[in-house]
Scaffold this active site. Structure first.
Site, PDB file in Angstrom:
ATOM      1  N   LYS A  81       3.220 -13.597   6.167  1.00 14.28           N
ATOM      2  CA  LYS A  81       3.528 -14.904   5.235  1.00 14.28           C
ATOM      3  C   LYS A  81       4.877 -14.967   5.244  1.00 14.28           C
ATOM      4  O   LYS A  81       5.638 -15.081   4.031  1.00 14.28           O
ATOM      5  CB  LYS A  81       2.870 -14.643   4.008  1.00 14.28           C
ATOM      6  CG  LYS A  81       2.815 -15.494   3.174  1.00 14.28           C
ATOM      7  CD  LYS A  81       1.502 -16.539   3.288  1.00 14.28           C
ATOM      8  CE  LYS A  81       1.670 -17.683   2.437  1.00 14.28           C
ATOM      9  NZ  LYS A  81       0.890 -18.913   2.581  1.00 14.28           N
ATOM     10  N   TYR A 104       0.747  -1.269  -0.078  1.00 13.24           N
ATOM     11  CA  TYR A 104      -0.078  -0.151  -0.144  1.00 13.24           C
ATOM     12  C   TYR A 104       0.834   1.258   0.053  1.00 13.24           C
ATOM     13  O   TYR A 104       0.140   2.439   0.099  1.00 13.24           O
ATOM     14  CB  TYR A 104      -0.866   0.099   1.164  1.00 13.24           C
ATOM     15  CG  TYR A 104      -2.099  -0.760   1.013  1.00 13.24           C
ATOM     16  CD1 TYR A 104      -2.273  -2.111   0.721  1.00 13.24           C
ATOM     17  CD2 TYR A 104      -3.663   0.151   1.251  1.00 13.24           C
ATOM     18  CE1 TYR A 104      -3.679  -2.669   0.498  1.00 13.24           C
ATOM     19  CE2 TYR A 104      -4.657  -0.440   0.774  1.00 13.24           C
ATOM     20  CZ  TYR A 104      -4.764  -1.608   0.748  1.00 13.24           C
ATOM     21  OH  TYR A 104      -5.768  -2.384   0.581  1.00 13.24           O
ATOM     22  N   ASP A 138      -2.997 -17.033   6.029  1.00  9.10           N
ATOM     23  CA  ASP A 138      -3.913 -17.790   5.285  1.00  9.10           C
ATOM     24  C   ASP A 138      -4.584 -18.802   6.373  1.00  9.10           C
ATOM     25  O   ASP A 138      -5.835 -18.863   6.565  1.00  9.10           O
ATOM     26  CB  ASP A 138      -3.635 -18.782   4.116  1.00  9.10           C
ATOM     27  CG  ASP A 138      -2.142 -19.138   4.072  1.00  9.10           C
ATOM     28  OD1 ASP A 138      -1.375 -19.016   5.166  1.00  9.10           O
ATOM     29  OD2 ASP A 138      -1.663 -19.904   3.262  1.00  9.10           O
ATOM     30  N   ASP A 183      -5.922  -4.808   6.010  1.00  6.10           N
ATOM     31  CA  ASP A 183      -7.044  -4.324   5.343  1.00  6.10           C
ATOM     32  C   ASP A 183      -7.851  -5.411   5.192  1.00  6.10           C
ATOM     33  O   ASP A 183      -9.102  -5.331   5.185  1.00  6.10           O
ATOM     34  CB  ASP A 183      -6.275  -3.800   4.024  1.00  6.10           C
ATOM     35  CG  ASP A 183      -7.362  -2.950   3.023  1.00  6.10           C
ATOM     36  OD1 ASP A 183      -8.586  -2.326   3.598  1.00  6.10           O
ATOM     37  OD2 ASP A 183      -7.514  -3.072   1.865  1.00  6.10           O
TER      38      ASP A 183
END
Ligand code: NAD
Length: 359
Positions: free
Chosen positions: A190, A123, A223, A247
């Site tokens: 991640k 972002y 995830d 987000d």
């Protein structure tokens, strides 16, 4: 008296700003509001969607309650929300997600807080468009220095994650947990795939966690985190996430507790803080006294907490919860049938909350 900037926004903004201001005032918090404009309405009047006076007001007061602002698509009108976050260095986005009895949802008893890093990650706005000279130059450089090759027909977004910004946001999450008596912070990442960005995030999270032995710390791969939130959300307390995952999971968690109508938020930095609903300006309902004011009123609860007005915050939150639980003086979206003729308007729901506060 504490002076707080009130940005009335556009679309449904002015209606819910009025409702939220009245509800906050009903707790007698000693707040004096400084009205400030931003959005398409003031743009139409003055040619500027974010007058300097509005920026100056927030900078001076250090705290604002902000109603939603429309970001017109394809007009070159930059997102005011993004601009304010950058201008005031509001590095932390806070999104409490709490179940209120009476809000229709698949889950009950959820009480999670999302702490999202607001300045970095994909972002950050560092992007290279397909086919441009800079992009070709960058692709050539990467292809020379990396084992993996990028095709010339690619666009590129850069994902910066720094130690400094990660330390700041993780520390914020722990300080928040400590201040509000929360038990656990979960750092989401991640790192198994993005070793140099999310790996750095995880390593930095672990380092900061060492300073907070009173609060449990754990990490989750993003995830898996999504699945866990759907299967056993009650296991989680404060989640701290890089910008993009933050987000996405903010919306996931807003969905767990019944959606946008009850999702408050805050953007907080060292120089200031802006409290705002998660939802947008819902232009189709402008001026109809129809929409649910709760998300901005609950943002008012966060504002009161931020100002250290804990008793007033509790009073306001309890009143909102009671009116929602009764299910009588609520807007159309909180009725089982959205066409229920007994639904009340924005302003009447605020009146009912105020009456409850005064009891
Ligand atoms: P939106 O949140 O305005 O609306 C999404 C849906 O939810 C619509 O059906 C709307 O009618 C409904 N809704 C929203 N708030 C509601 C409320 N309080 N009560 C009942 N129903 C409600 O999202 P959008 O339509 O994608 O965006 C509209 C504009 O708002 C866009 O210009 C967008 O850029 C802007 N926006 C601003 C902010 C902000 O100021 N922080 C945040 C999100 C979107």
């Amino acid at each position: 008296m504490i002076t707080v900037t009130l940005i009335t926004g556009d679309g449904i903004g002015p209606e819910i700003a009025d409702a939220a201001r009245r509800c906050v005032d009903a707790t007698n918090p000693g707040i004096e509001w400084e009205l400030a404009e931003a959005g398409v309405d003031v743009m139409a009047k003055t040619g500027n969607p974010l007058p300097q006076a509005t920026i100056d007001s927030i900078k001076k007061n250090g705290v604002g309650l902000k109603a939603p602002i429309t970001t017109p698509v394809g007009t070159g009108f930059r997102s005011i929300n993004v601009f304010l976050r950058q201008e005031l260095e509001l590095y932390a986005c806070l999104r409490p997600c709490k179940s209120y009895k009476g809000v229709r949802s698949r889950y009950s008893d959820i009480d999670l807080v999302i702490v999202r890093e607001n300045t970095e990650d994909l972002y950050a706005g560092i992007e290279f468009e397909k086919g441009k000279d800079d992009t070709t130059e960058l692709i050539n450089w990467i292809n020379k220095h990396s084992k993996r090759k990028i095709g010339n027909d690619s666009g590129i977004s850069i994902k910066p994650i720094s130690v400094k910004a990660t330390e700041k946001i993780v520390r914020f999450a722990f300080e928040y947990a400590r201040k509000y008596g929360r038990k656990k912070v979960t750092s989401v990442h991640k790192a198994n795939i993005m070793k140099y960005t999310d790996g750095l995030w995880l390593e930095t999270s672990r380092e900061i966690a060492k300073n907070y032995s009173d609060i449990e710390f754990e990490d989750r791969i993003v995830d898996n985190m999504c699945m866990q939130l759907i299967q056993k959300p009650e296991l989680y307390d404060v989640l701290v996430l890089p910008n993009l995952y933050g987000d996405i999971l903010s919306d996931l968690c807003a969905g767990l507790v019944g959606g946008l109508g009850v999702a408050p938020g805050a953007n907080i930095g060292d120089k200031g803080a802006i409290f705002e609903a998660t939802h947008g300006s819902a232009p189709k309902y402008t001026g109809q006294n129809k929409v649910n004011p709760c998300a901005l009123i609950l943002s008012g609860v966060l504002l009161l907490q931020h100002l250290g007005k804990m008793a007033e915050a509790k009073k306001l939150e309890n009143a909102v919860a009671a009116i929602i639980a009764q299910g009588k003086d609520v807007t159309y979206d909180m009725k089982a049938d959205r066409n229920d003729p007994t639904a009340v308007g924005t302003s009447q729901m605020a009146d009912a909350i105020i009456k409850k506060i005064k009891i």
